[in-house]
Design an enzyme around this catalytic site. Structure first.
Site, PDB file in Angstrom:
ATOM      1  N   HIS A  51       0.891  -1.310  -0.044  1.00 14.78           N
ATOM      2  CA  HIS A  51       0.009   0.151   0.110  1.00 14.78           C
ATOM      3  C   HIS A  51       0.961   1.463  -0.086  1.00 14.78           C
ATOM      4  O   HIS A  51       0.342   2.380   0.374  1.00 14.78           O
ATOM      5  CB  HIS A  51      -0.948  -0.131   1.182  1.00 14.78           C
ATOM      6  N   HIS A  92      -6.957  -4.463  -1.321  1.00 12.91           N
ATOM      7  CA  HIS A  92      -6.188  -5.864  -0.896  1.00 12.91           C
ATOM      8  C   HIS A  92      -6.224  -6.510  -2.228  1.00 12.91           C
ATOM      9  O   HIS A  92      -5.991  -7.888  -2.289  1.00 12.91           O
ATOM     10  CB  HIS A  92      -6.477  -6.591   0.116  1.00 12.91           C
TER      11      HIS A  92
END
Lengths: 198, 330
Positions: free
Chosen positions: B56, B218
């Site tokens: 991320h 995700h």
């Protein structure tokens, strides 16, 4: 009676099973999760096998608590704390006994599974590892083979369920039709036990 | 697979070694996977610690520095860190004023941070936690793990970080962090799936000409798939999804966030549409941030986060920050 050596073989058998099935677990996880279940458990149980070689705990309880602690320290994600708690709690329940009976293991495992349910806030039918573990604990009262079969059947039975816990729950109805990766790996754990003790 | 990596097993450690080389102001413990600002612990200051799966970036490691996080714990790709990392990070930044954990609402993050907090309390380190759960795409929280934490994480870390930097006590920093989260909502869209190093192929199959609405960060599929929409249509859909959930009664911070492989050309164009629809809906924009901040590896797509601010929150947002990825006022 089951001794520490057998519990060590159980963990090695699980490490081998996860190695063998990592691709399938990750494939299942990519359908409804984030595609890391196989690699995470592979890393964790490889670390468990390594620490058991080094420390050689003398009791079944010692093997499981060490294995559980190692999983918590190496896996991460949800499966680290959940599998770690399952083994650690079961191990604590077995205490200092040099060997245990199948019935004693079934009872301790029941406590471990209860701790997992509490930690994850999940229950039967939520499409989680509990769907394999709960029937397995019950069947372990009869035999190791029955526990393996019950876990396998429980994992398969997650296919039509809608996930209510973990990342798969965000898919809502789209999680239906996929086997739960956590229930699948839990069936591997029970299968590994049947393989070494059955 | 075309990835600039060696082997999947070393991706996180390799990135940390690279960060250490590029940012001498950070103390990077590659082996234990903890990044700490070099001047920690800062005397009298509440420590801010966050962490989560890698993939991320710049979240969270590149938000460590003055005015934001004191430490970050990167986990494996899309896998939360383990309690040992969080314990180490908290111990490194605690000056006696306590530590705030910023936790995104994912089962793994929550469980591991909870375990770490328990261990730390035994060591008499005061811990407070704030849960970030801003994603409106997850509607039915009774039957899910609850709303995901996404873009609001940046707002929480920046604003609570500024409060901590001013010497605000733990309970009050936690209250401010919670207020930012409560006032924030996000919605995300994927134009392509992402590729995790471990799997080596896209995590879900998204045919060209289609998009996923309501995705997380995700690589998990979203709630709904549709035929490709224009930037204008996506902005209308995303902003309305947010406003349907929470209509601001005051000015907002806007984050137009890229998922990793959407160019700034497209993100700024999308921001123009977001600003248009906000104006049409009567929402006043105080500040806007556009860029790749809470990403999902190489996913194409974007998310919008709105945070309703008050005078105090805006002042803290504008306060100086000096991190690898966010830097102003100093």
């Amino acid at each position: 009676m089951l001794d520490a050596a057998l519990f060590r073989r159980w963990m090695y058998a699980m490490a081998a099973a996860v190695d063998r099935e990592a691709g399938r677990l990750t494939e299942l996880d990519s359908a409804i999760g984030d595609a890391d279940h196989g690699s995470n458990l592979q890393r964790g149980f490889a670390a468990v096998a390594a620490v058991l070689e080094k420390e050689e705990p003398a009791t079944p309880g010692g093997v499981l608590t060490l294995a559980g602690r190692q999983l918590i320290s190496t896996v991460g994600g949800a499966s680290g704390p959940l599998y770690g708690t399952l083994l650690r709690r079961t191990g604590k329940e077995l205490g200092d006994a040099a060997s245990v009976s199948r019935e004693e293991l079934a009872s301790a495992l029941g406590t471990g599974v209860g701790a997992v349910a509490q930690l994850g806030g999940a229950q039967a039918g939520d499409k989680t590892m509990l769907d394999a573990l709960l029937p397995a604990v019950e069947a372990l009262g009869s035999s190791f083979g029955a526990a393996r079969d019950a876990a396998d059947a429980g994992a398969l039975a997650t296919v039509p369920l809608q996930a209510r816990k973990g990342r798969a729950s965000y898919l809502g109805e789209r999680s239906v039709g996929h086997q739960d990766p956590g229930a699948t790996s839990a069936a591997l754990l029970v299968g590994a036990l049947a393989e070494v003790a059955g | 697979m075309r990835m600039l990596i060696n082997v999947p097993e070393t991706v996180v450690a390799d990135a940390l070694r690279g960060m250490a080389a590029a940012h001498p102001e950070l103390n990077v413990d590659v082996e234990n996977r903890v990044l700490v600002r070099r001047d920690a612990p800062v005397s009298g200051k509440v420590g801010l610690v966050s962490g989560g799966g890698s993939g991320h970036e710049p979240l969270h490691g590149s938000f460590v520095g003055r005015g934001m996080l004191d430490a970050a714990c990167p986990g494996e790709v899309f896998t939360s860190p383990v309690p040992d990392q969080m314990v180490r990070a908290a111990a490194a930044v605690d000056s006696g004023a306590g530590v705030l954990f910023v936790v995104k609402n994912y089962t793994g993050d929550v469980l591991n941070f909870d375990m770490a907090a328990e261990l730390l309390e035994e060591e008499d380190i005061r811990i407070a936690k704030v849960l970030v759960n801003d994603d409106v795409a997850v509607t039915d929280s009774l039957y899910t793990a609850g709303r995901r934490g996404t873009g609001a994480t940046l707002f929480v870390e920046k604003i609570a970080g500024a409060a901590a930097e001013e010497g605000t006590p733990l309970e009050r920093v936690a209250e401010i962090a919670k207020r930012v989260n409560d006032h924030s909502r996000s919605f995300g869209v994927a134009l392509s799936a992402c590729t995790t190093p471990a799997k080596g192929s896209p995590t879900f199959d998204l045919p060209s000409g289609q998009l996923e609405l309501g995705v997380g960060i995700h690589g998990e599929p979203g709630r709904e798939r549709r035929a490709m929409m224009t930037s204008r249509e996506i902005a209308d859909f995303s902003v309305d999804a947010i406003l349907d959930d929470r209509r601001p009664t005051g000015p907002v911070l806007v984050l137009v966030n890229g998922m990793g492989s959407t160019p700034l050309l497209e993100l700024y164009g999308f921001n123009a549409e977001v600003q248009r629809v906000l104006a049409q809906r009567g929402v006043v924009v105080a500040r806007t941030l556009v860029g790749n901040y809470v990403t999902s590896l190489d996913m194409a797509g974007c998310s919008v986060t709105l945070c309703q601010i008050d005078e105090e929150l805006l002042r803290l947002w504008d306060a100086p920050v000096k991190t690898a990825a966010l830097r102003w006022g100093c």
